[in-house]
Design a protein around this motif. Structure first.
Motif, mmCIF file in Angstrom:
data_model
loop_
_atom_site.group_PDB
_atom_site.id
_atom_site.type_symbol
_atom_site.label_atom_id
_atom_site.label_comp_id
_atom_site.label_asym_id
_atom_site.label_seq_id
_atom_site.Cartn_x
_atom_site.Cartn_y
_atom_site.Cartn_z
ATOM 1 N N ALA A 134 -88.364 73.000 93.222
ATOM 2 C CA ALA A 134 -88.265 72.103 94.373
ATOM 3 C C ALA A 134 -88.747 70.711 93.983
ATOM 4 N N VAL A 135 -88.068 69.690 94.494
ATOM 5 C CA VAL A 135 -88.448 68.296 94.252
ATOM 6 C C VAL A 135 -88.851 67.684 95.589
ATOM 7 N N HIS A 136 -90.080 67.178 95.660
ATOM 8 C CA HIS A 136 -90.602 66.639 96.908
ATOM 9 C C HIS A 136 -90.318 65.145 97.033
ATOM 10 N N ASN A 137 -89.994 64.741 98.231
ATOM 11 C CA ASN A 137 -89.843 63.324 98.543
ATOM 12 C C ASN A 137 -91.243 62.729 98.672
ATOM 13 N N PRO A 138 -91.605 61.750 97.837
ATOM 14 C CA PRO A 138 -92.974 61.220 97.877
ATOM 15 C C PRO A 138 -93.325 60.549 99.200
ATOM 16 N N GLN A 139 -92.328 60.123 99.959
ATOM 17 C CA GLN A 139 -92.602 59.446 101.223
ATOM 18 C C GLN A 139 -92.826 60.429 102.365
ATOM 19 N N THR A 140 -92.029 61.500 102.400
ATOM 20 C CA THR A 140 -92.149 62.458 103.507
ATOM 21 C C THR A 140 -92.973 63.683 103.142
ATOM 22 N N GLY A 141 -93.116 63.953 101.844
ATOM 23 C CA GLY A 141 -93.819 65.150 101.416
ATOM 24 C C GLY A 141 -92.983 66.405 101.501
ATOM 25 N N LYS A 142 -91.761 66.278 102.027
ATOM 26 C CA LYS A 142 -90.870 67.426 102.145
ATOM 27 C C LYS A 142 -89.960 67.524 100.923
ATOM 28 N N VAL A 143 -89.420 68.705 100.721
ATOM 29 C CA VAL A 143 -88.468 68.909 99.635
ATOM 30 C C VAL A 143 -87.116 68.349 100.056
ATOM 31 N N ASP A 144 -86.547 67.489 99.222
ATOM 32 C CA ASP A 144 -85.228 66.943 99.542
ATOM 33 C C ASP A 144 -84.203 67.206 98.445
ATOM 34 N N ARG A 145 -84.650 67.827 97.335
ATOM 35 C CA ARG A 145 -83.749 68.156 96.233
ATOM 36 C C ARG A 145 -84.275 69.388 95.496
ATOM 37 N N PHE A 146 -83.399 69.953 94.688
ATOM 38 C CA PHE A 146 -83.775 71.087 93.851
ATOM 39 C C PHE A 146 -83.245 70.842 92.438
ATOM 40 N N THR A 147 -84.069 71.129 91.449
ATOM 41 C CA THR A 147 -83.652 70.983 90.051
ATOM 42 C C THR A 147 -83.341 72.357 89.478
ATOM 43 N N VAL A 148 -82.129 72.504 88.982
ATOM 44 C CA VAL A 148 -81.676 73.760 88.385
ATOM 45 C C VAL A 148 -81.804 73.639 86.867
ATOM 46 N N HIS A 149 -82.529 74.565 86.261
ATOM 47 C CA HIS A 149 -82.746 74.554 84.812
ATOM 48 C C HIS A 149 -81.928 75.667 84.160
ATOM 49 N N TRP A 150 -81.405 75.394 82.979
ATOM 50 C CA TRP A 150 -80.627 76.400 82.264
ATOM 51 C C TRP A 150 -80.839 76.289 80.764
ATOM 52 N N ILE A 151 -80.312 77.294 80.060
ATOM 53 C CA ILE A 151 -80.319 77.312 78.598
ATOM 54 C C ILE A 151 -78.896 77.570 78.127
ATOM 55 N N ASP A 152 -78.439 76.775 77.172
ATOM 56 C CA ASP A 152 -77.129 76.990 76.570
ATOM 57 C C ASP A 152 -77.225 78.201 75.646
ATOM 58 N N LEU A 153 -76.450 79.242 75.931
ATOM 59 C CA LEU A 153 -76.565 80.485 75.180
ATOM 60 C C LEU A 153 -76.081 80.354 73.741
ATOM 61 N N ALA A 154 -75.241 79.378 73.457
ATOM 62 C CA ALA A 154 -74.732 79.196 72.098
ATOM 63 C C ALA A 154 -75.713 78.432 71.225
ATOM 64 N N THR A 155 -76.349 77.408 71.786
ATOM 65 C CA THR A 155 -77.225 76.545 70.989
ATOM 66 C C THR A 155 -78.703 76.716 71.306
#
Length: 518
Positions: A73-94
């Motif tokens: 979760a990514v929080h908005n520094p002004q509201t303190g609420k979550v306004d975005r989400f960061t999706v993390h992955w791994i490339d299976l080939a490299t």
């Protein structure tokens, strides 16, 4: 396939869609010939090709060969609420990591093979002889030569009582005409699926809302009653084929033990052992279902295919980084200008009585995933003192120094175990009278250890499949949606193709439409 081709990726929602199965047939030039077949049930390989054809239209928007590791979760520094989400992955080939940030995330990872613990040690390695039914179609061509080569046992075993197990059993018999094939069924018999018109209505899209509205207990009872349509059952046509072939063997030889293909009901695998080095096979211990501790039979197999179903909990691991946003996980005390911090998965606290010291000595040792705090003190702790449940990220011990008490233990400690919905707390108390000394009152020494183990989080969803985080935790217009793992709340069709077109449409409406269904 077990469902009508009309329940494809688009037709139930929009019959004019270019992504319908009929348009696929038309594009491939096979529409008229498929009509001549007079069937509503295409072959699995044709339906797979249809789905690949649909996916090919979106290849520029899809990143293949990646494994999602987590969503933060990514929080908005002004509201303190979550306004975005960061999706993390791994490339299976490299092996290279990557990430992307979005306001809306849909988690639709499908099911993962359910591997019984007894089989787990035998599914990996260069000479693996256990494969899940989901791997059968892609693995069997590569295994064929090894299975037929000596000294591997020419005995192939299938475990399961559903459609996949029955289909694999039949396919092995055709693919390896000189090998012995055995189907082990835990139930007392193979059972037919119920696909009659009235029963099939449980998969209709308009059944989802009434199911979702039921109390949890009624919903669970309904799901159990409906499972006969889809779980552990076989289509009648396939059952009749299997029975006919078994009967033909009996005509030729009345001694079942000499048959090449057998269906053995009420059988459970209770032991597995790899055969000697170079033999290329496994040894199975078989017992009658319900009599696992009774008489056992041993059979050797060159291959074991287990059709044991799927688990649909990948979203729990993927969304672990957003767990602190759930109402059930929220910390009561607010931290100024900081997001909610999730409790550590495991916290252990040990307090040992020791000799008197001017002040308590506290040593904290941190190791993932556990946090341990050890405190030495001279305070006598009453035997009846309650031990608080510990869920904080770092456990702390606060003590006062009063009188010395040497450390002693008793051979029979008193143990209390308390289990809650989210944590498991084990408290062990050992008590023995301390010897009296001049100038010091007799005290009881108590040794207490508390182990709190976090259980997997439950991510509740609304009718529109949106994860219900704590009120005010996530801004309007942002969120996470779950697909294919909501059977307990949305009914049996949630994991199936039956209403996939409608489910996809409802998620799109919830994200982009004005006032999507809740």
């Amino acid at each position: 396939m077990q469902i009508s081709f009309l329940k494809d990726l688009a037709t139930p929602r929009d019959p004019t869609s270019p992504f319908s199965f009929l348009n696929y047939l038309f594009t491939k030039g096979r529409l008229q010939k498929f009509i001549n077949l007079g069937t509503f049930l295409p072959a699995r390989r044709e339906y797979e090709d249809y789905m690949r054809w649909c996916a090919s239209h979106f290849s520029r928007a899809v990143r293949y060969g990646t494994e999602i590791t987590r969503v933060d979760a990514v929080h908005n520094p002004q509201t303190g609420k979550v306004d975005r989400f960061t999706v993390h992955w791994i490339d299976l080939a490299t092996g290279a990591p990557g990430s992307a940030t979005a306001r809306n995330v849909v988690v639709a990872t499908g099911g993962s093979p359910s591997v019984p613990p007894l089989f787990a040690p035998f599914i990996a390695g260069p000479d693996a002889r256990f494969i899940h039914s989901s791997q059968y179609a892609t693995s069997i061509p590569h295994l064929s030569s090894a299975l037929l080569s000596a000294p591997a046992p020419q005995h192939l075993v299938v475990i399961g009582g559903g459609q996949s197990a029955a289909e694999i059993y039949v396919d092995l018999g055709v693919r390896f005409p000189k090998s012995k094939i055995t189907l082990l069924v835990k139930d007392s018999s193979l059972r037919p699926s119920d696909d009659s018109p009235f029963v099939n209505e449980i998969f209709d899209p308009d059944r989802v809302t009434p199911t979702f509205s039921l109390p949890p207990a009624e919903r669970a009872a309904k799901r159990e009653k409906d499972k006969g349509t889809n779980y552990g059952v076989v289509r009648l046509e396939l059952l009749e084929r299997i029975y006919s072939e078994l009967y033909a063997q009996e005509v030729d030889d009345p001694v079942e033990e000499r048959w090449r293909c057998r269906v053995r009901n009420s059988r459970t695998v209770v032991g597995v052992e790899r055969l000697g080095e170079g033999k290329g096979g496994v040894k199975l211990e078989i017992a009658r279902t319900g009599e696992e501790n009774g008489e056992r039979e041993v059979i050797e197999a060159g291959l074991v295919v287990f059709a044991t179903g799927y688990v649909r909990d990948a979203h729990v691991r993927i969304l672990e980084g957003t767990r602190g946003l759930l109402a059930s996980e929220a910390v009561a005390a607010k931290v100024t200008d900081a997001p909610i911090v999730e409790a550590a998965p495991v916290a252990e606290v040990a307090a040992d009585a020791a000799e008197a010291v001017p002040a308590p000595e506290v040593a904290a040792e941190v190791a993932a995933p556990a946090t341990t705090a050890v405190a030495e003190t001279t305070e006598a702790v009453p035997e009846t003192q309650a031990v608080p449940e510990t869920t904080a990220a770092t456990a702390a011990a606060t003590v006062d120094t009063t009188a010395p008490a040497p450390e002693t233990t008793t051979p029979s400690p008193e143990t209390t175990t308390e289990t809650t919905e989210t944590t498991t707390t084990t408290t062990t108390t050992e008590t023995t009278p301390a010897p009296a000394s001049a100038g010091a009152a007799s005290v009881d020494e108590v040794k207490i250890s508390v182990s709190v183990t976090s259980t997997p989080a439950i991510f509740p969803v609304g009718r529109d499949y949106k994860v219900q985080y704590a009120p005010g935790a996530v801004e309007e217009g942002a969120g996470v949606w779950l697909q294919g793992c909501n059977e307990k709340t949305h009914g049996l069709s949630d994991t199936l193709l039956s209403i996939l077109a409608h489910r996809g449409g409802e998620v799109v409406q919830s994200i982009f439409g004005a006032g999507g269904s809740k």
